[in-house]
Design a protein around this motif. Structure first.
Motif, mmCIF file in Angstrom:
data_model
loop_
_atom_site.group_PDB
_atom_site.id
_atom_site.type_symbol
_atom_site.label_atom_id
_atom_site.label_comp_id
_atom_site.label_asym_id
_atom_site.label_seq_id
_atom_site.Cartn_x
_atom_site.Cartn_y
_atom_site.Cartn_z
ATOM 1 N N VAL A 271 0.879 -1.165 0.000
ATOM 2 C CA VAL A 271 0.000 0.000 0.000
ATOM 3 C C VAL A 271 0.914 1.212 0.000
ATOM 4 C CG1 VAL A 271 -1.679 1.369 1.264
ATOM 5 C CG2 VAL A 271 -1.941 -1.110 1.147
ATOM 6 N N HIS A 272 0.881 1.973 -1.084
ATOM 7 C CA HIS A 272 1.814 3.085 -1.293
ATOM 8 C C HIS A 272 1.042 4.399 -1.272
ATOM 9 C CE1 HIS A 272 5.495 4.637 -3.778
ATOM 10 N NE2 HIS A 272 5.091 5.509 -2.870
ATOM 11 N N LEU A 273 1.314 5.208 -0.250
ATOM 12 C CA LEU A 273 0.726 6.542 -0.138
ATOM 13 C C LEU A 273 1.733 7.520 -0.724
ATOM 14 C CD1 LEU A 273 -0.631 6.183 3.497
ATOM 15 C CD2 LEU A 273 -1.767 5.634 1.351
ATOM 16 N N THR A 274 1.440 8.008 -1.922
ATOM 17 C CA THR A 274 2.433 8.738 -2.706
ATOM 18 C C THR A 274 2.549 10.209 -2.364
ATOM 19 O OG1 THR A 274 0.846 9.345 -4.426
ATOM 20 C CG2 THR A 274 1.965 7.204 -4.648
ATOM 21 N N GLY A 275 1.539 10.778 -1.703
ATOM 22 C CA GLY A 275 1.469 12.225 -1.551
ATOM 23 C C GLY A 275 0.636 12.801 -2.687
ATOM 24 N N LEU A 276 0.119 13.999 -2.444
ATOM 25 C CA LEU A 276 -0.792 14.624 -3.410
ATOM 26 C C LEU A 276 -0.132 14.818 -4.773
ATOM 27 C CD1 LEU A 276 -2.493 17.293 -1.104
ATOM 28 C CD2 LEU A 276 -3.402 15.081 -1.843
ATOM 29 N N HIS A 277 -0.911 14.498 -5.808
ATOM 30 C CA HIS A 277 -0.527 14.710 -7.211
ATOM 31 C C HIS A 277 0.642 13.836 -7.672
ATOM 32 C CE1 HIS A 277 -3.162 18.083 -6.597
ATOM 33 N NE2 HIS A 277 -2.284 18.711 -5.842
ATOM 34 N N LYS A 278 0.908 12.746 -6.958
ATOM 35 C CA LYS A 278 2.029 11.884 -7.338
ATOM 36 C C LYS A 278 1.612 10.438 -7.626
ATOM 37 C CE LYS A 278 5.434 14.646 -4.815
ATOM 38 N NZ LYS A 278 4.534 15.722 -4.360
ATOM 39 N N ALA A 279 0.346 10.128 -7.404
ATOM 40 C CA ALA A 279 -0.110 8.748 -7.563
ATOM 41 C C ALA A 279 -0.058 8.292 -9.016
ATOM 42 C CB ALA A 279 -1.527 8.596 -7.014
ATOM 43 N N GLU A 280 -0.421 9.158 -9.927
ATOM 44 C CA GLU A 280 -0.475 8.777 -11.341
ATOM 45 C C GLU A 280 0.892 8.331 -11.849
ATOM 46 O OE1 GLU A 280 -1.764 10.638 -15.714
ATOM 47 O OE2 GLU A 280 -2.228 11.739 -13.860
ATOM 48 N N ALA A 281 1.932 9.080 -11.488
ATOM 49 C CA ALA A 281 3.281 8.738 -11.952
ATOM 50 C C ALA A 281 3.724 7.393 -11.377
ATOM 51 C CB ALA A 281 4.262 9.834 -11.542
ATOM 52 N N VAL A 282 3.413 7.140 -10.096
ATOM 53 C CA VAL A 282 3.799 5.872 -9.475
ATOM 54 C C VAL A 282 3.045 4.716 -10.119
ATOM 55 C CG1 VAL A 282 3.708 4.514 -7.344
ATOM 56 C CG2 VAL A 282 4.501 6.890 -7.284
ATOM 57 N N ALA A 283 1.730 4.892 -10.303
ATOM 58 C CA ALA A 283 0.912 3.831 -10.905
ATOM 59 C C ALA A 283 1.399 3.503 -12.313
ATOM 60 C CB ALA A 283 -0.551 4.261 -10.933
ATOM 61 N N LYS A 284 1.783 4.514 -13.056
ATOM 62 C CA LYS A 284 2.281 4.305 -14.414
ATOM 63 C C LYS A 284 3.601 3.548 -14.385
ATOM 64 C CE LYS A 284 3.420 6.794 -18.681
ATOM 65 N NZ LYS A 284 3.512 8.136 -19.334
ATOM 66 N N SER A 285 4.459 3.883 -13.416
ATOM 67 C CA SER A 285 5.753 3.213 -13.306
ATOM 68 C C SER A 285 5.588 1.743 -12.936
ATOM 69 C CB SER A 285 6.618 3.916 -12.247
ATOM 70 O OG SER A 285 7.821 3.230 -12.022
ATOM 71 N N VAL A 286 4.650 1.450 -12.033
ATOM 72 C CA VAL A 286 4.433 0.081 -11.563
ATOM 73 C C VAL A 286 3.752 -0.766 -12.629
ATOM 74 C CG1 VAL A 286 3.214 -1.335 -9.858
ATOM 75 C CG2 VAL A 286 4.391 0.758 -9.139
ATOM 76 N N GLY A 287 2.809 -0.158 -13.338
ATOM 77 C CA GLY A 287 2.040 -0.915 -14.322
ATOM 78 C C GLY A 287 0.969 -1.761 -13.645
ATOM 79 N N LYS A 288 0.378 -2.694 -14.371
ATOM 80 C CA LYS A 288 -0.680 -3.528 -13.802
ATOM 81 C C LYS A 288 -0.075 -4.518 -12.811
ATOM 82 C CE LYS A 288 -4.446 -6.677 -15.012
ATOM 83 N NZ LYS A 288 -5.321 -6.082 -13.979
ATOM 84 N N ASN A 289 -0.536 -4.423 -11.571
ATOM 85 C CA ASN A 289 -0.020 -5.291 -10.517
ATOM 86 C C ASN A 289 -1.087 -5.380 -9.425
ATOM 87 O OD1 ASN A 289 1.337 -6.422 -8.261
ATOM 88 N ND2 ASN A 289 3.312 -5.684 -9.014
ATOM 89 N N ASP A 290 -1.705 -6.545 -9.300
ATOM 90 C CA ASP A 290 -2.814 -6.713 -8.366
ATOM 91 C C ASP A 290 -2.404 -6.597 -6.903
ATOM 92 O OD1 ASP A 290 -4.533 -7.089 -10.484
ATOM 93 O OD2 ASP A 290 -4.380 -9.290 -10.434
ATOM 94 N N HIS A 291 -1.112 -6.690 -6.647
ATOM 95 C CA HIS A 291 -0.643 -6.633 -5.261
ATOM 96 C C HIS A 291 0.008 -5.293 -4.908
ATOM 97 C CE1 HIS A 291 -1.682 -10.732 -4.588
ATOM 98 N NE2 HIS A 291 -0.840 -11.192 -5.510
ATOM 99 N N TYR A 292 -0.175 -4.301 -5.758
ATOM 100 C CA TYR A 292 0.401 -2.972 -5.514
ATOM 101 C C TYR A 292 -0.733 -1.943 -5.556
ATOM 102 C CZ TYR A 292 4.332 0.330 -5.372
ATOM 103 O OH TYR A 292 5.254 1.280 -4.989
ATOM 104 N N HIS A 293 -1.008 -1.324 -4.417
ATOM 105 C CA HIS A 293 -2.156 -0.410 -4.290
ATOM 106 C C HIS A 293 -1.648 1.013 -4.052
ATOM 107 C CE1 HIS A 293 -4.570 -4.083 -3.856
ATOM 108 N NE2 HIS A 293 -3.599 -4.486 -3.067
ATOM 109 N N VAL A 294 -2.035 1.909 -4.933
ATOM 110 C CA VAL A 294 -1.520 3.277 -4.916
ATOM 111 C C VAL A 294 -2.619 4.258 -4.518
ATOM 112 C CG1 VAL A 294 -0.437 5.097 -6.285
ATOM 113 C CG2 VAL A 294 0.139 2.698 -6.725
ATOM 114 N N TYR A 295 -2.313 5.113 -3.538
ATOM 115 C CA TYR A 295 -3.223 6.177 -3.110
ATOM 116 C C TYR A 295 -2.424 7.470 -2.950
ATOM 117 C CZ TYR A 295 -6.026 2.141 -1.615
ATOM 118 O OH TYR A 295 -6.704 0.952 -1.561
ATOM 119 N N GLU A 296 -3.054 8.584 -3.271
ATOM 120 C CA GLU A 296 -2.406 9.864 -2.994
ATOM 121 C C GLU A 296 -2.430 10.150 -1.496
ATOM 122 O OE1 GLU A 296 -4.016 13.144 -5.143
ATOM 123 O OE2 GLU A 296 -2.967 12.618 -7.002
#
Length: 372
Positions: free
Chosen positions: A226-251
């Motif tokens: 569970v990755h809390l990226t900080g505001l306005h940073k979730a999209e970049a992290v999600a794009k870097s990780v790609g499709k991964n059912d075990h990686y959850h991204v939140y701002e």
């Protein structure tokens, strides 16, 4: 602000007629109202103008002084501070508080100075393991000084200083394997899979975000993130990780969900904010700290050093993980694979917890009132 909320709720246990007025900077008005709405008593929230003294760790003084954006900002905020002081005097005269409590940060300077001028008892709290400029200024006027780290890390007068820790929510506590499974289920996570929680604070931490996302494939072979990226940073992290059912991204998540994520985690990766570290200590979490080396006075480096000295966390270098992201991945995998080391870190960090911090601060505030 959340430590202040914990103190308010503790004070209410001792005085049901408690009245509270919270003063903040305009930029934090909405956030302050949201947090104070959870207090046990109604809290009036006001804002003042407040300026800060910009200085950065590791950059030569003259280079900072002659850097125009820094210089112009400091000159502007010098006058802003004066306006904030007059606003603070007005607010304190209208409300006539019995005690003023300040938690550090630039907005506290005008409020604390106004309390000193009006001879209102002042109690201050310093979360970081290094005295901040605000608290160094206000300490000479404070009746009591509460600290988040042991007194040996401060130069405050010992007769007025008390090591209390940092007031935090009671939601942070050690959890059993069965409790962690239950919390994971409530969060929609896989119950029988280890959980790595990653947070860089509300603004996020780009080096941590990049290093963890780069190591996502290796980490999620045996754990979920569970990755809390900080505001306005979730999209970049999600794009870097790609499709991964075990990686959850939140701002960002609210305080209730944040406590659940931490309590459910097996390993936590974080910056070295003082309040966050005490929450992790209360929850007894195996922690990897990557302090921000460029913040004022290097206070995160000093916070992290307290935990490293106590063998209570793994501390990594920010510049190192930027150059070698795999070093953070290796540290995470080490703790996931080594139950003995993970358990030792959990035990050692929990020793640093101060579960009665809110109560201790509340008692100092009541003592300050009684001594008027």
């Amino acid at each position: 602000m959340t430590p202040v909320l914990a103190v308010i709720n503790e004070l209410n246990k001792h005085d049901p007629a408690l009245q509270v007025h919270f003063i903040c900077d305009k930029g934090f008005l909405k956030q302050s109202k949201d947090i104070m709405s959870r207090a046990a008593v109604p809290v009036m929230v006001s804002y003042i103008m407040a300026g800060k003294w910009r200085r950065y760790h590791g950059i030569p003084f003259l280079k900072q002084f002659f850097y125009w954006p820094t210089l112009s900002g400091n000159v502007k905020d010098f006058f802003t501070l004066g306006i904030g002081f007059l606003q603070s005097v007005g607010l304190l005269l209208r409300n006539r508080p019995d005690v003023v409590f300040t938690k550090g940060g630039f907005v506290c300077v005008p409020v604390g100075l106004a309390a000193a001028i009006l001879r209102i008892p002042l109690v201050i709290h310093d979360s970081d393991a290094h005295p901040g400029l605000t608290n160094r200024i206000l300490s000479r006027y404070a009746r009591f000084i509460a600290t988040g780290a042991p007194l040996k890390f401060y130069s405050y007068p010992k007769a007025r200083s008390y090591y209390v820790g940092i007031p935090i929510s009671s939601a942070y506590m050690p959890t059993s394997e069965a409790q962690r499974r239950k919390i994971k289920h409530s969060l929609g996570l896989v119950e029988d899979r280890s959980l790595v929680a990653v947070t860089g604070g509300g603004g996020g931490a780009l080096p941590i975000n990049k290093a963890v996302s780069e190591g996502a494939k290796a980490i999620t072979k045996m754990a979920q993130v569970v990755h809390l990226t900080g505001l306005h940073k979730a999209e970049a992290v999600a794009k870097s990780v790609g499709k991964n059912d075990h990686y959850h991204v939140y701002e960002f998540v609210d305080q209730t969900k944040m406590a659940q994520i931490i309590c459910a985690a097996d390993v936590v990766v974080t910056r070295a904010g003082a309040s966050t570290l005490l929450e992790l200590a209360a929850a007894a979490k195996a922690t990897i700290i990557v302090p921000n080396p460029r913040l004022t006075n290097g206070h995160q480096l000093k916070n992290a050093a307290v935990y490293k000295l106590a063998n209570a966390a793994i501390v990594l270098n920010d510049d190192d993980i930027q150059a070698h992201h795999e070093h953070l991945t290796e540290a995470i995998m080490l703790l996931l694979n080594d139950n003995r080391q993970r358990a030792q870190l959990e035990k050692n960090i929990h020793i640093l917890a101060k579960p009665h911090a809110a109560e201790d601060v509340a008692k100092l505030l009541m003592r300050a009132h009684e001594k008027q």
